[in-house]
Design an enzyme around this catalytic site. Structure first.
Site, PDB file in Angstrom:
ATOM      1  N   GLU A 162       0.975  -1.098  -0.030  1.00 27.46           N
ATOM      2  CA  GLU A 162      -0.139  -0.005   0.099  1.00 27.46           C
ATOM      3  C   GLU A 162       0.789   1.330  -0.170  1.00 27.46           C
ATOM      4  O   GLU A 162       0.886   1.870   0.869  1.00 27.46           O
ATOM      5  CB  GLU A 162      -0.927  -0.126   1.119  1.00 27.46           C
ATOM      6  CG  GLU A 162      -2.024  -1.125   1.309  1.00 27.46           C
ATOM      7  CD  GLU A 162      -2.924  -1.047   2.495  1.00 27.46           C
ATOM      8  OE1 GLU A 162      -2.486  -0.344   3.376  1.00 27.46           O
ATOM      9  OE2 GLU A 162      -3.837  -1.797   2.395  1.00 27.46           O
ATOM     10  N   GLU A 338      -5.648  -8.593   1.155  1.00 26.98           N
ATOM     11  CA  GLU A 338      -6.085  -8.259   2.312  1.00 26.98           C
ATOM     12  C   GLU A 338      -7.707  -7.759   2.053  1.00 26.98           C
ATOM     13  O   GLU A 338      -8.149  -7.160   1.084  1.00 26.98           O
ATOM     14  CB  GLU A 338      -5.792  -7.047   3.089  1.00 26.98           C
ATOM     15  CG  GLU A 338      -4.241  -7.185   3.363  1.00 26.98           C
ATOM     16  CD  GLU A 338      -3.702  -6.123   4.226  1.00 26.98           C
ATOM     17  OE1 GLU A 338      -4.576  -5.030   4.652  1.00 26.98           O
ATOM     18  OE2 GLU A 338      -2.536  -5.698   4.155  1.00 26.98           O
TER      19      GLU A 338
HETATM   20  C1  FCB Z   1      -4.214  -2.294   5.750  1.00 24.90           C
HETATM   21  C2  FCB Z   1      -3.115  -2.477   6.287  1.00 24.90           C
HETATM   22  C3  FCB Z   1      -2.822  -3.615   7.459  1.00 24.90           C
HETATM   23  C4  FCB Z   1      -4.028  -3.486   8.173  1.00 24.90           C
HETATM   24  C5  FCB Z   1      -5.699  -3.317   7.526  1.00 24.90           C
HETATM   25  C6  FCB Z   1      -6.571  -3.348   8.512  1.00 24.90           C
HETATM   26  O1  FCB Z   1      -4.255  -0.987   5.067  1.00 24.90           O
HETATM   27  O2  FCB Z   1      -2.230  -2.822   5.077  1.00 24.90           O
HETATM   28  O3  FCB Z   1      -1.666  -3.629   7.950  1.00 24.90           O
HETATM   29  O4  FCB Z   1      -3.647  -2.284   8.986  1.00 24.90           O
HETATM   30  O5  FCB Z   1      -5.274  -2.209   6.717  1.00 24.90           O
END
Ligand code: FCB
Length: 445
Positions: A162, A338
């Protein structure tokens, strides 16, 4: 790809994702640990040590995840452990991560390894972090060493997690290290991050062409708060361009695009991703507001009756579907690196899991080549500025007792992983109706 009704493709990867600093404990050599020592930076004054003590407990943790039918796992390696001083590599840390990856392989779990998940060694931070152009070369030296040492144990690698969130949180909102509020610095940091990715991709592919490399993109849906208002539509579109499209377009074209062109001049190969890593959480409604100058005149809003997580992030599975469809243009395999929800009571997570995996299945049926899904996350952990207060785990983890306790969602997810399909009998709730209100103070990102 052919999809038999309700089933995910053969060989689909199912797992959870973590980041070293959030679960390991004992990471005292990086910029986050330093940041945590300052009052007011982290909710309730929490610190990332001990987190989940995963550095010691990884074997039993992986046993548990395997017993829940997960066949893959995403984790990150901690740069400050591996390279505690410039050019000095720790054989102990490298041996540790070899053990970790071997432990996954022994359990039949495919590793996906992130090289940089938010934390910088102190010596990198002290030299100016991502604002210093040389950080790109230093990152490449680290990336090369790690893949030389561990490349035989993992096929899938993510260079950066990110980059836009790093720039936004650290250099626009100033809520994460280095705590700046400076758009120029944010753009310079992003340029260095991109250069680091480009160079790492080329270097690693030269040495290990068999490895699959990508980057984890945080993509959000931005919709106009008032669909009929041209100002809202324009600002929402600008958010999408800047936050979602800048990196994707730069990578596609192999050169910087606006607004990065104002901060530097760099280019890279036109192929620098073997897959797309997608981190999808939520959407935001954007309302034009003159007072929000530093945020492109956009005030972030929530639909009034939206289902929302403990962090006031809207549950919006349709945004996941829309994002997957938009990624078809990249013509690359997609791994959902994620997707998850802060929900200490497990009140909404079961529904979140069902609606999001269903949105993913619809995306696959509509031609998005999704090959795996990593839920964020297995264990409640150190959630950056939110400390231990934001509970994203399928499994509760108490940082004091270190007790792991399965939430009902952990079993539901296990069933999806086992069957490689959605449960047959689930009824999905109707989408809530839309009217809007300002995002709550808890909405820090
Ligand atoms: C993302 C991050 C991860 C965690 C989630 C909730 O942006 O990559 O580390 O903080 O959010």
């Amino acid at each position: 790809m052919s999809v038999d009704a309700g089933r995910f493709p053969e060989g689909f990867l199912w797992g959870t994702a973590t980041a070293a600093h959030q679960v390991e404990g004992g990471n005292h050599g990086n910029d986050w640990w330093a940041w945590e020592q300052v009052a007011g930076h982290i909710k309730n004054g929490d610190r990332s040590d001990p987190a989940c003590e995963h550095y010691e407990r990884f074997r039993t943790d992986f046993d548990l995840l395997r017993s829940l039918h997960q066949n893959a796992h995403r984790l990150s390696v901690e740069w400050s452990r591996i390279e505690p001083a410039p050019g000095e590599f720790s054989s102990t840390a490298i041996a540790h991560y070899r053990d970790v990856l071997q432990a996954l392989r022994d359990r039949g779990m495919e590793p996906v390894v992130t090289l940089h998940h938010f934390t910088n060694p102190n010596w990198i931070a002290e030299a100016g972090g991502w604002e210093n152009p040389q950080t790109a070369e230093r990152f490449v030296r680290f990336a090369q060493r790690v893949t030389d040492e561990l490349g035989d144990l993992s096929r899938y690698w993510i260079t950066l997690n990110e980059p836009t969130v790093v720039a936004y949180q650290g250099y626009v909102r100033g809520e994460w290290p280095p705590g700046k509020r400076d758009l120029g610095a944010a753009a310079r940091a992003l340029v260095t991050l991109l250069r680091g990715h480009w160079m790492a991709y080329e270097r690693i592919k030269q040495r290990h062409p068999e490895l699959r490399l990508g980057l984890a993109h945080h993509l959000r849906v931005f919709d106009p708060a008032r669909r009929w208002a041209p100002q809202d539509r324009a600002v929402a579109a600008a958010f999408d361009r800047v936050f979602n499209q800048t990196i994707l377009r730069s990578l596609r074209l192999g050169r910087l695009v606006f607004p990065l062109t104002r901060a530097g001049n760099a280019s890279g190969p036109t192929t620098s991703q073997d897959f797309i890593g997608l981190n999808y959480y939520t959407r935001e409604l954007i309302k034009f507001n003159r007072r929000y100058r530093a945020e492109l005149f956009g005030q972030r809003m929530l639909p009034a009756r939206a289902l929302r997580s403990d962090l006031s992030w809207e549950l919006y599975p349709d945004g996941f579907y829309r994002t997957l469809l938009s990624l078809r243009r990249e013509r690359l395999p997609i791994y959902v690196t994620e997707n998850g929800i802060a929900d200490g009571q497990d009140r909404l997570r079961p529904e979140f899991l069902l609606t999001h995996t269903n949105a993913m299945l619809r995306g696959i049926q509509a031609g998005a080549p999704v090959r795996g899904y990593f839920h964020w996350t297995c264990f409640d952990n150190f959630e950056w500025a939110e400390g231990y207060s934001a509970k994203f785990g399928l499994i509760a983890c108490d940082p004091v007792t270190q007790e792991r306790r399965l939430r009902p969602s952990a079993r539901l997810y296990a069933e999806i992983c086992r069957a490689n399909r959605l449960p047959a009998t689930v009824e999905l709730p109707p989408a809530p109706q839309q009217s809007v209100e300002p995002a709550g103070p808890a909405d820090r990102r």
